[in-house]
Design a protein around this motif. Structure first.
Motif, short mmCIF file in Angstrom:
data_model
loop_
_atom_site.label_atom_id
_atom_site.label_comp_id
_atom_site.label_asym_id
_atom_site.label_seq_id
_atom_site.Cartn_x
_atom_site.Cartn_y
_atom_site.Cartn_z
N UNK A 489 54.87 0.17 -47.00
CA UNK A 489 56.44 -0.49 -47.43
C UNK A 489 57.48 0.66 -47.40
N UNK A 490 58.47 0.17 -47.14
CA UNK A 490 59.80 1.10 -47.36
C UNK A 490 60.06 1.74 -48.77
N UNK A 491 60.13 2.94 -48.95
CA UNK A 491 60.27 3.47 -50.30
C UNK A 491 61.64 3.01 -50.61
N UNK A 492 61.60 2.64 -52.25
CA UNK A 492 62.71 1.92 -52.83
C UNK A 492 64.12 2.49 -52.42
N UNK A 493 64.25 3.88 -52.54
CA UNK A 493 65.50 4.43 -52.09
C UNK A 493 65.79 4.41 -50.82
N UNK A 494 64.75 4.13 -49.77
CA UNK A 494 65.17 4.31 -48.51
C UNK A 494 65.48 2.68 -47.82
N UNK A 495 65.12 1.70 -48.74
CA UNK A 495 65.22 0.15 -48.01
C UNK A 495 66.63 -0.07 -48.02
N UNK A 496 66.93 -0.85 -46.91
CA UNK A 496 68.36 -1.38 -46.68
C UNK A 496 68.43 -2.55 -47.80
N UNK A 497 69.91 -2.86 -48.16
CA UNK A 497 70.23 -3.81 -48.81
C UNK A 497 69.69 -5.22 -48.33
N UNK A 498 69.70 -6.46 -49.37
CA UNK A 498 69.19 -7.67 -48.63
C UNK A 498 69.94 -8.14 -47.63
N UNK A 499 71.20 -7.52 -47.65
CA UNK A 499 72.13 -8.22 -46.72
C UNK A 499 71.86 -7.66 -45.29
#
Length: 580
Positions: A489-499
């Motif tokens: 899974x993507x690391x939390x601080x690398x993930x894009x916003x829900x938008x």
């Protein structure tokens, strides 16, 4: 099992807040839980797994332990060998964890020739289980029958169809079929008349048509089996019918006739309902369908040819469902023989449930061409994956559910503008094209594991493991499920916003300050630093290497990857100095 692997599995259970497909934890302080038989049967019938006794799921997987681990080991071994058929011999051991004794069993998957595993006291029909998500599900009688049939070579496609004769064949298809047989297999068929040739090819069994012959060359097989057809439905919303205006579907097609005709009609329906998308190529633009036709053709043919044709499934159609965000192709009967989800896409991997039908279709051409319906070289799935890669689309997702097999094609361009912009915002240099593709899959909500990564990029397992490990080391991905069952899974601080827009850059890429702060004025091993920072071992290893190269730390030994090496700061250098 090594202690580090067990610790990683338990940490993952705690992060997830529940069991998962490959791990089951049970509180078992004094006696073996009754549900253990179901879990062991499920693991043996699916992909294997790990059973941990002494963890309390209700209290966040607290290590409550087992009071008498030797007795628990013996009871578990006896249950596996005496209460289950065939007897199982899992690897069982006791591990000390957080001050408690845990009994851990690694349950291997049974060979196809001996499935299903079942509880002797209940019997095969009622006592066989399979692992689904994080639970054990009882197999239906039909699924049990499929497992038993898959122990050998099914012959359902060779069964004569009562009431049929040679007059029920399509004359044009038969003429083309016999012409190809005499041309390509002259030694076996050149000197035979039509009836003798059809008998040798098992189109005829005595004076009646075989099921394979009827399906491949019959004029109208649905006269005898009304549901052996293909249905296509184009739905207006992602969930199906549109409740707002009462629109049930945009298009609805029932493709009938022999398999060559059904394939042709299915592709016509798909073309009619697919949009065309423009892509930039060189100095110009090119238009292509939403899904590459080569991939769809192989998926439709596979569904019709490799489906289950035993009695209980003769009332089930092949289903093709189009939604705004995906295309789903589903058939009765899961994977057969040596083919597994994890080796789908490996060139040459092939196992034919319907060997006679496949053989007939090798010499049954696509309407209007000389190309055969299928080639029987194990090239169907690789062709699908290659076509999707060439179109810059995510690879299809395959799901084997014993009684059904599903191929799902996502409807999005893998490296679209939003994905490219987000990957650029990560400020990571030196990423390979395949690593960018893997990140883009997660950006679009796809599942990423070693197999999916290989399929998307046409890589072997070793390269895929190295590249995924590098993404973990960079702090972009977080592995879960342990080494054997890792999903990313993507690391939390690398993930894009829900938008879908890029997340703000948090300077996640540079972990040097965290490592130096954890070292302080003392010495620490790599394991100490992993515990102090909460970073993944690969990430700590990567930044230790960087700090060593820059002279900001030094090691007590030359063997950098040894777990016994200790590190300390170099007092004369800081991050702010040149070269740091």
């Amino acid at each position: 099992m090594l202690y580090d692997e067990l610790a990683e599995i338990i940490a993952n259970l705690r992060d997830l807040g529940g069991d998962h497909a490959f791990v089951e934890a049970k509180r078992a302080e004094t006696k073996l839980p009754k549900s253990v038989r179901e879990t062991v049967s499920a693991f043996a019938n699916t992909n294997g797994g790990v059973l941990i006794l002494g963890l309390d799921e209700a209290n966040g997987f607290e290590a409550t332990g087992v009071r008498d681990p030797a007795k628990m080991e013996a009871d578990l071994a006896a249950t596996c060998s005496e209460n289950l058929e065939p007897p199982l011999r899992p690897l069982i051991g006791t591990h000390r964890f957080e001050g408690a004794d845990l009994v851990v069993a690694e349950i291997p998957e049974l060979p196809q020739s001996t499935k299903p595993s079942f509880s002797r006291g209940i019997g095969m029909t009622q006592g066989s289980f399979v692992r689904v998500a994080d639970g054990d599900r009882k197999l239906s009688p039909y699924e049990v029958q499929l497992m038993v049939a898959n122990r050998g070579q099914p012959r359902d496609d060779e069964q004569p169809v009562s009431g049929t004769t040679i007059a029920n064949l399509d004359n044009q298809l038969v003429e083309t079929f016999l012409s190809r047989l005499r041309r390509h297999r002259g030694r076996a068929f050149a000197d035979l008349d039509a009836t003798a040739a059809l008998r040798r090819a098992k189109v005829l069994i005595g004076d009646e048509l075989s099921l394979a012959g009827l399906l491949a060359l019959g004029e109208y097989p649905q006269e005898f089996f009304p549901q052996l057809m293909l249905t296509f439905v184009h739905y207006p919303t992602k969930s199906g019918p549109d409740p707002r205006n009462g629109t049930r579907f945009i298009d609805n097609v029932a493709a009938e006739g022999p398999i060559p005709i059904m394939v042709d009609e299915a592709l016509l329906a798909l073309r009619r309902n697919m949009k065309r998308r423009s892509t930039v190529r060189g100095s110009g633009r090119a238009e292509a369908y939403e899904y590459p036709e080569a991939a769809l053709r192989e998926a439709v043919v596979n569904a019709l040819v490799h489906r289950d044709y035993s009695g209980p499934s003769l009332g089930t159609q092949v289903q093709v469902e189009m939604y705004p965000d995906r295309l789903v192709i589903r058939n009765a009967g899961g994977l057969f023989g040596s083919v597994r989800e994890e080796n789908l896409g490996v060139e040459g991997t092939s196992s034919a449930r319907n060997a006679t039908l496949l053989k007939i279709l090798e010499d049954s051409p696509v309407p209007g061409s000389d190309r055969p319906i299928c080639e029987n070289h194990g090239s169907g799935i690789p062709t699908m994956l290659a076509a999707m890669r060439d179109a810059k689309l995510s690879p299809p997702r395959f799901a084997d559910n014993i009684s059904t097999f599903t191929a799902t094609f996502p409807n999005h361009t893998l490296m679209g503008n939003d994905a490219v912009r987000w990957i650029g915002s990560l400020n990571e240099h030196g990423l390979s094209d395949s690593q960018c593709h893997g990140l883009a899959m997660l950006f679009h909500g796809e599942t990423l594991n070693n197999q999916a990564y290989r399929n998307a990029n046409d890589l072997d397992s070793r390269v895929a493991t190295e590249e995924l490990g590098d993404l973990v080391a960079r702090g972009l991905l977080v592995p879960g499920g342990g080494r054997r069952y890792a999903q990313y899974t993507l690391a939390e601080d690398a993930a894009p916003h829900s938008s879908g827009s890029p997340a703000p850059v948090k300077h996640r890429a540079d972990r040097r300050e965290e490592i130096l702060a954890a070292l302080g004025d003392g010495e620490s091993t790599r394991a100490d630093l992993v515990a102090a920072t909460g970073l993944h071992d690969r990430t700590v290893t990567r930044w230790l290497s960087t700090l060593l190269r820059q002279g900001l730390i030094e090691a007590t030994e030359r063997k950098f990857r040894s777990p016994n090496v200790r590190y300390r700061r170099t007092p004369q250098r800081t991050l702010d100095e040149p070269g740091g």
